[in-house]
Enzyme design. Structure first.
Site, PDB file in Angstrom:
ATOM      1  N   VAL A 264       3.732  -0.980   4.254  1.00 53.23           N
ATOM      2  CA  VAL A 264       2.472  -1.084   4.682  1.00 53.23           C
ATOM      3  C   VAL A 264       1.959  -2.143   3.553  1.00 53.23           C
ATOM      4  CG1 VAL A 264       0.327  -0.223   5.382  1.00 53.23           C
ATOM      5  CG2 VAL A 264       2.486   0.926   5.823  1.00 53.23           C
TER       6      VAL A 264
ATOM      7  N   LYS B 208       1.386  -3.315   8.947  1.00 55.69           N
ATOM      8  CA  LYS B 208       2.624  -2.217   9.162  1.00 55.69           C
ATOM      9  C   LYS B 208       4.030  -3.002   9.438  1.00 55.69           C
ATOM     10  CE  LYS B 208       4.339   1.940  11.280  1.00 55.69           C
ATOM     11  NZ  LYS B 208       3.911   3.174  12.209  1.00 55.69           N
TER      12      LYS B 208
ATOM     13  N   LEU C 203       0.652  -1.100  -0.098  1.00 49.99           N
ATOM     14  CA  LEU C 203      -0.003   0.027  -0.129  1.00 49.99           C
ATOM     15  C   LEU C 203       0.948   1.110   0.019  1.00 49.99           C
ATOM     16  CD1 LEU C 203      -2.886  -1.153   2.555  1.00 49.99           C
ATOM     17  CD2 LEU C 203      -3.029  -0.797   0.164  1.00 49.99           C
TER      18      LEU C 203
ATOM     19  N   GLY D 176       5.979   3.866   5.052  1.00 47.70           N
ATOM     20  CA  GLY D 176       5.987   4.973   5.858  1.00 47.70           C
ATOM     21  C   GLY D 176       7.517   5.236   6.694  1.00 47.70           C
ATOM     22  N   GLY D 177       7.572   6.021   7.514  1.00 47.36           N
ATOM     23  CA  GLY D 177       8.918   6.072   7.849  1.00 47.36           C
ATOM     24  C   GLY D 177       9.813   5.227   8.515  1.00 47.36           C
ATOM     25  N   PHE D 178       9.083   4.062   8.852  1.00 46.37           N
ATOM     26  CA  PHE D 178       9.541   2.954   9.639  1.00 46.37           C
ATOM     27  C   PHE D 178       9.566   1.565   8.963  1.00 46.37           C
ATOM     28  CE2 PHE D 178       9.432   6.398  12.668  1.00 46.37           C
ATOM     29  CZ  PHE D 178      10.683   6.673  12.980  1.00 46.37           C
ATOM     30  N   GLY D 179       8.979   1.689   7.630  1.00 45.98           N
ATOM     31  CA  GLY D 179       8.808   0.307   7.114  1.00 45.98           C
ATOM     32  C   GLY D 179       7.560   0.400   6.180  1.00 45.98           C
TER      33      GLY D 179
ATOM     34  N   ASP E 286       2.909  13.879  15.437  1.00 45.21           N
ATOM     35  CA  ASP E 286       3.365  13.964  13.815  1.00 45.21           C
ATOM     36  C   ASP E 286       1.838  13.956  13.138  1.00 45.21           C
ATOM     37  OD1 ASP E 286       4.878  13.710  11.697  1.00 45.21           O
ATOM     38  OD2 ASP E 286       4.811  11.635  11.562  1.00 45.21           O
TER      39      ASP E 286
END
Length: 804
Positions: A501, A515, A493, A496-499, A612
């Protein structure tokens, strides 16, 4: 008598065209005075009026109370609802016995307040609350001393400040109309059932149609929306009055707003608010709102899960009564016990009965409550073979169920724990899956392939606290891999900032978003832990729902509900999709985000700063309703904390408040700043950072220049400029400017923001010119334009830019 010059022909014609309340009168009627057809009593604030009316094309005349100064003058109370008057010769007056009466043209009694002991100097007054009060002339301001009042004799509508007695038996308070054009008593009633703890019930004749779940001292536990709106100060309240009796009341957060609850002619409970800007009634909530809320939808000992597929399942230890019908989707037959209880046998063979914990959002109906401790509660149920289950709920106490368990609903993250009585053999089976009863494994279609291979220890403990259990189920890795087609590219999909999705489909058909934490992310583990600890304890209609997590070695994943319409930025900043978000939908999104933030800051079990908030972290469900996501950077505030200083500034450029970006100080006002930026972006469909190469530098500076010059509408997205509500848009722009004030002290809190959004009469303070903003000193164009997250304070450089 109240004398008024009237033309009989005009009065008759007006009555046929539904505007018979044409002559204003005083708010009080005394003996010897009367109200003829075409005349009215009006409350002193002129919000309510009492008089004669017709419905549709009918010439039948009724006496009732309705709103007077709005376009839709909805009727809220009817006197002669089952005995209309033919013609326009009816009269409302104080009778010889002091009662308020309605008579027809022949002088025949049509309706009477029928109170006893009324004094000869009685009068009737229409109060500003909409209550019609019959009392002596000496006590017209005291409803508690009234001989009779419409609030104690309502028809189909419940108004704020109306008291509903909670007695020892069911009380049917409201009765629906027969149809939209016939106010005579219909098929549905609504009232209070006091058993176990008070709950609101809708009946269709004598059969239950819907119930709210038990009152837990703050809200009705089975109504999902109440967690979003109810606070200790406002909303429903159950209290003991001076007469020693319990009453249910409702107090709105804004008393100036017109609000009502109604049992509709077709059996729905609706809460409506008059929206002054649109000049229409806005339905705030309607019950039952979906299939699971229909009473006992899955039958006795069945459990309904709104997001489940199928919706119905049996409580553990039970199986479908009619398996063939159950497989076809006919669940009304419910479930039956699989193994007989030891206490029901004539022999002593086998182990003793025990209890299995079950998490329910709505506990079963027909509970008996007892004022005993939790230990004594369990003993009482165990000593009575008829007792099927027990629960101990704060503010309610011990609840026992001696009959079938009916109308049970389940949500993964919410509700109370019920302990269901099971045979020893069922308990042994349950224990073989997990010896730790605190661990709840999310059961995916009863397949061993998906439910028994846990990837690590049964309990997930982070920093000394167990965070899984009833609030957070554990998924095993193989299950998640299978659901996402082994994390295929087609299922991705976004990132994101850490992996990454991924979209996934569980065996039962439920869609999920996974996620997957990047193995090379330096700060990823801390954010992963943070998100688990925080969001597992949260539930709100405007927060994304965490379904569970998965940990196997270095693999760490969070499983969320799937949002089919992606994120807000997907629509907002795409020229081809901007037009799909009309102004009304944008305003609903703004309101939803505001309510979600208010929940985080004030109404949740924890006080949370998101840190955030941005367009890409606002996800949209199938109805384009906003849900705040990504709590990896969020922080919990202590009860007495107002501000925290950090050496590790994380967030997204363009959304960070000046005091946070430059000094590392953050508070609830930091989120308010981000909300202000987001509000301006929603109005304009422009990123705050998209002005970097212009004279204005930011959207904030651009908005200020236009607003201060009286040209604020020029910043509105051209695709909605001609169709938007200009007053609403201008209020939003001013509110956005107020939220991005340089000083946190000058920004409103989210409670004030929600009030200013939802009430057009609430004034919005004038903002000051913003002079600071946070941008990168050595600008990386791509990073700014794409609003990348900052993972380390070592990468962070902020500069102070003077505004125009």
């Amino acid at each position: 008598m109240i004398t008024m010059r009237r033309n009989p022909v005009i009065v008759f014609l007006v009555s046929l065209f539904l505007d018979p309340f044409c002559h204003a009168a005083t708010d009080t009627l005394t003996k010897g005075q009367s109200i003829k057809d075409g005349e009215t009593l009006k409350s002193s604030d002129e919000n309510f009026e009492l008089g004669f009316f017709s419905l549709g094309n009918s010439t039948s005349r009724y006496v009732g109370i309705r709103y007077s100064n709005i376009q839709d003058q909805a009727v809220i109370w009817v006197a002669n609802r089952d005995k209309p008057i033919s013609g326009t010769d009816g009269v409302l007056r104080i009778g010889e016995d002091g009662n308020l009466v309605v008579v027809d043209g022949n002088g025949s009694l049509v309706w009477s307040s029928n109170a006893s002991g009324v004094s000869s100097n009685a009068s009737v007054r229409l109060d500003i609350t909409g209550n019609l009060i019959l009392s002596s002339n000496d006590s017209t301001d005291d409803a508690d001393e009234a001989y009779w009042q419409s609030f104690n004799n309502p028809t189909d509508t419940y108004l704020p400040n109306m008291k509903v007695l909670i007695g020892s038996a069911e009380l049917h308070v409201l009765t629906s109309w027969k149809s939209t054009s016939d106010p005579s008593p219909g098929n549905f009633t609504m009232g209070v059932d006091p058993r176990g703890a008070p709950q609101i019930v809708i009946w269709e004749q004598s059969r239950r149609r819907w119930r709210s779940g038990h009152w837990n001292g703050i809200l009705f536990s089975g109504v999902p929306y109440m967690a979003a709106y109810t606070t200790y100060q406002y909303g429903f309240k159950v209290s003991r009055e001076n007469d020693g009796k319990l009453y249910l009341t409702y107090s709105p957060s804004d008393p100036s707003e017109l609000m009502k609850f109604q049992i509709t002619w077709n059996g729905f409970e609706e809460q409506k608010r008059w929206n002054k800007s649109t000049e229409a009634w806005q339905v705030m909530q309607s019950q039952p709102s979906e299939a699971c809320e229909n009473y006992n939808y899955c039958g006795n000992f069945g459990v309904c899960t709104p997001s489940g597929s199928p919706r119905c399942s049996c409580l553990e230890g039970f199986e479908p009564r009619h398996p063939d019908q159950w497989r076809l989707g006919n669940w009304s037959g419910g479930c039956v016990r699989r193994s007989p209880l030891q206490c029901q046998k004539n022999t002593s063979n086998g182990g003793e009965d025990g209890f299995k914990a079950v998490r329910c959002a709505k506990l079963p109906d027909f509970a008996d409550d007892h004022r005993v401790t939790s230990d004594e509660c369990k003993k009482r149920c165990l000593s009575n073979c008829s007792c099927k289950a027990y629960a101990y709920v704060n503010a309610i106490g011990c609840m026992l169920w001696n009959g079938d368990l009916t109308d049970v609903q389940n949500h993964i993250q919410s509700g109370n724990t019920m302990y269901v009585r099971l045979a020893y053999s069922e308990l042994a089976t349950s224990a073989s899956v997990s010896t730790n009863h605190e661990l709840q494994v999310y059961d995916l279609s009863k397949s061993k392939e998906y439910t028994t291979d846990l990837s690590g220890p049964g309990d997930l403990v982070i920093e000394g606290s167990q965070v899984n259990g009833p609030d957070l189920p554990m998924f095993n890795f193989n299950c998640v891999a299978s659901a996402t087609n082994n994390f295929s590219e087609e299922n991705k999909l976004g990132q994101g900032g850490f992996g990454l999705v991924y979209k996934g489909n569980l065996p039962g058909g439920e869609e999920i978003a996974v996620k997957r934490l990047s193995k090379i992310s330096g700060q990823g583990l801390q954010e992963f832990k943070n998100e688990i600890i925080l969001i597992a304890k949260l539930q709100h209609r405007n927060l994304v729902r965490l379904l569970g997590c998965s940990i196997q070695g270095d693999e760490k994943m969070l499983i969320y509900e799937y949002m089919p319409n992606k994120s807000l930025d997907y629509f907002l900043f795409d020229p081809e999709k901007q037009g799909l978000l009309g102004w009304n939908k944008r305003f609903e999104i703004i309101e939803g985000i505001a309510r979600g933030l208010l929940y985080l800051h004030r109404d949740s079990r924890l006080r949370i700063i998101h840190r955030d908030l941005k367009a890409s972290n606002i996800l949209l469900d199938e109805g384009m309703n906003p849900k705040i996501s990504d709590f990896g950077m969020a922080r919990i505030f202590g009860a007495n904390q107002n501000e925290i200083n950090t050496n590790r500034v994380v967030g997204t450029y363009g959304y960070m408040s000046p005091e946070y970006a430059m000094e590392g100080l953050f508070s609830v006002k930091s989120d308010v700043y981000s909300f202000g930026v987001l509000l301006l972006e929603i109005v304009s469909s422009r990123r705050n950072t998209s002005f970097r190469t212009t004279d204005h530098v930011t959207l904030i500076a651009y908005a200020w220049d236009l607003w201060s010059e009286g040209k604020a509408l020029e910043m509105v997205d051209p695709s909605i400029r001609d169709s938007c509500n200009e007053n609403e848009v201008l209020r939003c722009i001013q509110l956005g400017m107020l939220c991005v004030q340089d000083s946190a002290l000058h920004r409103p809190n989210m409670a004030s923001v929600v009030l200013m959004l939802e009430s057009s009469t609430t004034s919005i303070p004038l903002p000051r010119e913003p002079t600071f903003t946070s941008v990168r000193a050595s600008i990386d164009t791509e990073a700014v334009m794409e609003a990348q997250e900052i993972a380390s304070s070592n990468d962070l450089t902020v500069t102070m830019v003077a505004g125009r």
